[in-house]
Design a protein around this motif. Structure first.
Motif, PDB file in Angstrom:
ATOM      1  N   TYR A 208       0.949  -0.982  -0.167  1.00 22.36           N
ATOM      2  CA  TYR A 208       0.072  -0.063   0.260  1.00 22.36           C
ATOM      3  C   TYR A 208       0.923   0.845   0.023  1.00 22.36           C
ATOM      4  CZ  TYR A 208      -3.263   3.497   2.145  1.00 22.36           C
ATOM      5  OH  TYR A 208      -3.815   4.875   1.585  1.00 22.36           O
ATOM      6  N   HIS A 209       1.984   1.482   1.220  1.00 23.00           N
ATOM      7  CA  HIS A 209       2.684   2.501   0.725  1.00 23.00           C
ATOM      8  C   HIS A 209       3.289   2.856  -0.061  1.00 23.00           C
ATOM      9  CE1 HIS A 209       1.743   3.507   5.513  1.00 23.00           C
ATOM     10  NE2 HIS A 209       1.888   2.123   5.278  1.00 23.00           N
ATOM     11  N   ARG A 210       3.657   1.403  -0.861  1.00 23.40           N
ATOM     12  CA  ARG A 210       4.674   1.989  -2.363  1.00 23.40           C
ATOM     13  C   ARG A 210       4.015   2.322  -3.165  1.00 23.40           C
ATOM     14  NH1 ARG A 210       6.936  -2.971  -0.335  1.00 23.40           N
ATOM     15  NH2 ARG A 210       6.046  -4.473  -0.832  1.00 23.40           N
ATOM     16  N   LEU A 211       2.366   1.421  -3.783  1.00 23.72           N
ATOM     17  CA  LEU A 211       1.514   2.748  -3.820  1.00 23.72           C
ATOM     18  C   LEU A 211       1.654   3.880  -4.098  1.00 23.72           C
ATOM     19  CD1 LEU A 211      -0.014   2.453  -6.520  1.00 23.72           C
ATOM     20  CD2 LEU A 211      -2.273   1.538  -5.068  1.00 23.72           C
ATOM     21  N   VAL A 212       1.563   4.118  -2.666  1.00 28.61           N
ATOM     22  CA  VAL A 212       1.248   6.263  -2.548  1.00 28.61           C
ATOM     23  C   VAL A 212       2.605   6.293  -2.592  1.00 28.61           C
ATOM     24  CG1 VAL A 212       1.049   7.447  -0.537  1.00 28.61           C
ATOM     25  CG2 VAL A 212      -0.410   5.518  -0.764  1.00 28.61           C
ATOM     26  N   ALA A 213       3.636   5.608  -2.419  1.00 28.36           N
ATOM     27  CA  ALA A 213       4.817   5.991  -2.512  1.00 28.36           C
ATOM     28  C   ALA A 213       4.687   6.316  -4.183  1.00 28.36           C
ATOM     29  CB  ALA A 213       5.898   5.483  -2.345  1.00 28.36           C
ATOM     30  N   ALA A 214       4.226   5.559  -4.991  1.00 25.99           N
ATOM     31  CA  ALA A 214       4.045   6.003  -6.870  1.00 25.99           C
ATOM     32  C   ALA A 214       3.650   6.797  -7.056  1.00 25.99           C
ATOM     33  CB  ALA A 214       4.170   4.625  -7.088  1.00 25.99           C
ATOM     34  N   VAL A 215       2.342   7.036  -6.578  1.00 27.47           N
ATOM     35  CA  VAL A 215       1.836   7.917  -7.216  1.00 27.47           C
ATOM     36  C   VAL A 215       2.037   9.182  -6.779  1.00 27.47           C
ATOM     37  CG1 VAL A 215      -0.350   9.190  -6.059  1.00 27.47           C
ATOM     38  CG2 VAL A 215      -0.310   6.349  -6.505  1.00 27.47           C
ATOM     39  N   LEU A 216       2.772   9.480  -5.588  1.00 30.77           N
ATOM     40  CA  LEU A 216       3.601  11.179  -5.165  1.00 30.77           C
ATOM     41  C   LEU A 216       4.327  11.159  -6.256  1.00 30.77           C
ATOM     42  CD1 LEU A 216       3.016  10.768  -0.983  1.00 30.77           C
ATOM     43  CD2 LEU A 216       2.390  12.437  -3.240  1.00 30.77           C
ATOM     44  N   ALA A 217       5.658  10.204  -6.961  1.00 28.41           N
ATOM     45  CA  ALA A 217       6.351  10.299  -7.369  1.00 28.41           C
ATOM     46  C   ALA A 217       6.242  10.713  -8.617  1.00 28.41           C
ATOM     47  CB  ALA A 217       6.867   9.027  -7.632  1.00 28.41           C
ATOM     48  N   THR A 218       5.063  10.905  -9.218  1.00 26.49           N
ATOM     49  CA  THR A 218       4.684  11.159 -10.734  1.00 26.49           C
ATOM     50  C   THR A 218       4.693  12.735 -10.740  1.00 26.49           C
ATOM     51  OG1 THR A 218       2.402  11.268 -10.301  1.00 26.49           O
ATOM     52  CG2 THR A 218       2.866   8.665 -10.631  1.00 26.49           C
ATOM     53  N   ARG A 219       4.450  13.059  -9.636  1.00 29.54           N
ATOM     54  CA  ARG A 219       4.335  14.592  -8.735  1.00 29.54           C
ATOM     55  C   ARG A 219       3.477  15.334 -10.242  1.00 29.54           C
ATOM     56  NH1 ARG A 219      10.245  16.936  -9.387  1.00 29.54           N
ATOM     57  NH2 ARG A 219      11.437  15.903  -7.957  1.00 29.54           N
ATOM     58  N   VAL A 221      -0.504  14.729  -8.422  1.00 32.38           N
ATOM     59  CA  VAL A 221      -0.514  15.154  -6.996  1.00 32.38           C
ATOM     60  C   VAL A 221       0.586  16.014  -6.183  1.00 32.38           C
ATOM     61  CG1 VAL A 221      -2.655  13.156  -7.692  1.00 32.38           C
ATOM     62  CG2 VAL A 221      -0.703  13.353  -5.707  1.00 32.38           C
ATOM     63  N   LEU A 222      -0.168  16.988  -5.661  1.00 29.23           N
ATOM     64  CA  LEU A 222       0.560  17.557  -4.898  1.00 29.23           C
ATOM     65  C   LEU A 222       1.321  17.627  -3.745  1.00 29.23           C
ATOM     66  CD1 LEU A 222      -1.480  21.269  -4.725  1.00 29.23           C
ATOM     67  CD2 LEU A 222      -0.043  20.631  -6.153  1.00 29.23           C
ATOM     68  N   ASP A 223       0.434  16.277  -2.744  1.00 30.75           N
ATOM     69  CA  ASP A 223       0.730  15.695  -1.867  1.00 30.75           C
ATOM     70  C   ASP A 223       0.071  14.421  -1.165  1.00 30.75           C
ATOM     71  OD1 ASP A 223      -1.907  17.357  -0.643  1.00 30.75           O
ATOM     72  OD2 ASP A 223      -0.580  18.750  -0.099  1.00 30.75           O
ATOM     73  N   ASP A 224       0.385  13.609  -0.004  1.00 30.11           N
ATOM     74  CA  ASP A 224      -0.280  12.830   0.451  1.00 30.11           C
ATOM     75  C   ASP A 224      -2.529  12.890   0.447  1.00 30.11           C
ATOM     76  OD1 ASP A 224       0.018  14.122   2.598  1.00 30.11           O
ATOM     77  OD2 ASP A 224       0.986  12.750   3.279  1.00 30.11           O
ATOM     78  N   GLY A 225      -2.173  14.540   0.790  1.00 33.66           N
ATOM     79  CA  GLY A 225      -3.098  14.628   0.568  1.00 33.66           C
ATOM     80  C   GLY A 225      -4.621  14.628  -0.083  1.00 33.66           C
TER      81      GLY A 225
END
Length: 389
Positions: A208-219, A221-225
């Protein structure tokens, strides 16, 4: 558990007005919330001293605000807190010549006005027309979990039921002054955000956390919010956060929703501890199930979480109640939640009430006025009669 609700700020003609900043300033002076300046500093990670009593805060548009309950342990407490904070939000809005309405979209045509602030400005710059046009109000329910591993096990098992929650919360049939033919058009608008929608299942919390990190790595979305999964691990609290619901007109229906969410979370946690299998449903099918739920609400068929086939909404809700019944019974919620579901099936959702008022009056401003009355619990005899049909 706790609940967050977004509310529209409206004038006497039913038009959403950009008075949320003034409303929140009144609330902040009363020790009941954050004003826009405080909230913007908080979003940027400032050490600004925000009062612990802050429960009313800004949202993306200046025509809306958000309320949040404190941590609750019973559904009676959830209902009492929602009534209290809806009342305080309405009192603060009334002080600047407005009211609040628990409407997931505006029935009347409106030009959304951005809330001032650095983060909100970045949102509008990054997402253009999507951010400019979005004026929607949702309801988010948090339920505590032991840790991230239990949280992910819960997410894996509740995801198939989330479209049912969209259907029973449907409260947005109108958009830009027109009937959309959807019960929850907010859901359609919301899924314009690139990170919104179903996710999972996951092998464990690490995935799960790796997916969130991958989403954020695309730049993108602004942040985890902005990880707008239909349900997610809260970034700030030890909870699972369910995000698929429209804001609901009546407090009693929010209580029903909250009871169902807590029942789902507890049932899923028990199943995970017992080694039960994770229900299989591809995200693509879940997306279709969510679409059907937003289209017809409780008035038509839903995709059944166990079969992936259409079934009458009443049958699906009956199976949901059966699924969570042991957890409801242990919490002492079985009768309250069962009666709440029966009431929704009998009188309809907020979308049904909105359309009923519009059929009777032909006036979308009257729809908003009825929603204000339902939001604050001060329904006139006529509005109460319509709501009971």
């Amino acid at each position: 558990m706790g609940v967050e609700e977004e509310l529209l700020v409206v004038d006497a003609d039913g038009i959403p007005v950009a008075r949320a900043p003034e409303t929140l300033l009144i609330a902040a002076r009363r020790g009941e919330g954050e004003d826009v300046h405080q909230h913007d500093l908080e979003e940027q990670g400032s050490d600004v001293d925000v009062p612990e009593t802050a429960h009313l805060v800004p949202e993306l548009k200046a025509q809306q605000l958000e309320l949040g309950t404190p941590v609750c342990t019973t559904l009676a407490e959830v209902g009492a807190q929602l009534r209290h904070w809806r009342s305080r939000a309405d009192a603060a809005a009334s002080a600047v010549g407005s009211r609040v309405a628990a409407l997931a979209t505006s029935p009347v045509d409106v030009a959304p006005v951005p809330t001032e602030g650095e983060r909100y400005g970045r949102l509008h710059e990054a997402f253009g027309r999507t951010a400019e046009e979005v004026l929607t109000c949702g309801c988010h329910v948090h339920v505590s979990v032991t840790d991230d591993e239990e949280g992910v096990a819960v997410l894996n098992r509740i995801r198939v039921w989330l479209p049912v929650l969209t259907a029973l919360s449907a409260n947005s049939p109108f958009w830009q002054g027109l009937d959309t033919s959807y019960a929850s058009f907010r859901s359609q608008v919301w899924h314009r955000w690139p990170s919104a929608g179903p996710a999972g299942p996951f092998r464990d919390a690490g995935e799960y956390h790796r997916l969130v990190a991958a989403v954020l790595a695309t730049r993108t979305v602004l942040d985890d919010g902005m990880v707008y999964f239909d349900a997610r691990l809260s970034a700030n609290w030890p909870t699972v956060e369910v995000r698929t619901a429209d804001v609901l007109l009546r407090v009693e229906d929010v209580v029903t929703l909250t009871g169902l969410v807590r029942g789902l979370v507890e049932t899923a946690a028990r199943d995970a501890r017992a080694g039960g299998a994770v229900p299989e449903m591809p995200a693509e099918v879940l997306r279709l199930a969510g679409w059907r739920a937003s289209r017809s609400g409780l008035a038509g068929e839903l995709v059944h979480p166990r079969t992936g086939r259409p079934a009458p909404a009443a049958d699906v809700l009956a199976d949901l109640l059966d699924h969570v019944r042991p957890a409801l019974a242990e919490a002492g919620d079985e009768r309250l939640v069962g009666d709440g579901v029966a009431a929704l099936l009998a009188r309809g959702t907020g979308a049904d009430l909105q359309r009923q008022v519009h059929r009777e009056t032909g006036d979308l401003a009257a729809v908003v006025r009825a929603a204000v009355e339902a939001t604050t619990g001060e329904a006139t005899p006529r509005a109460a009669a319509v709501a009971s049909r």
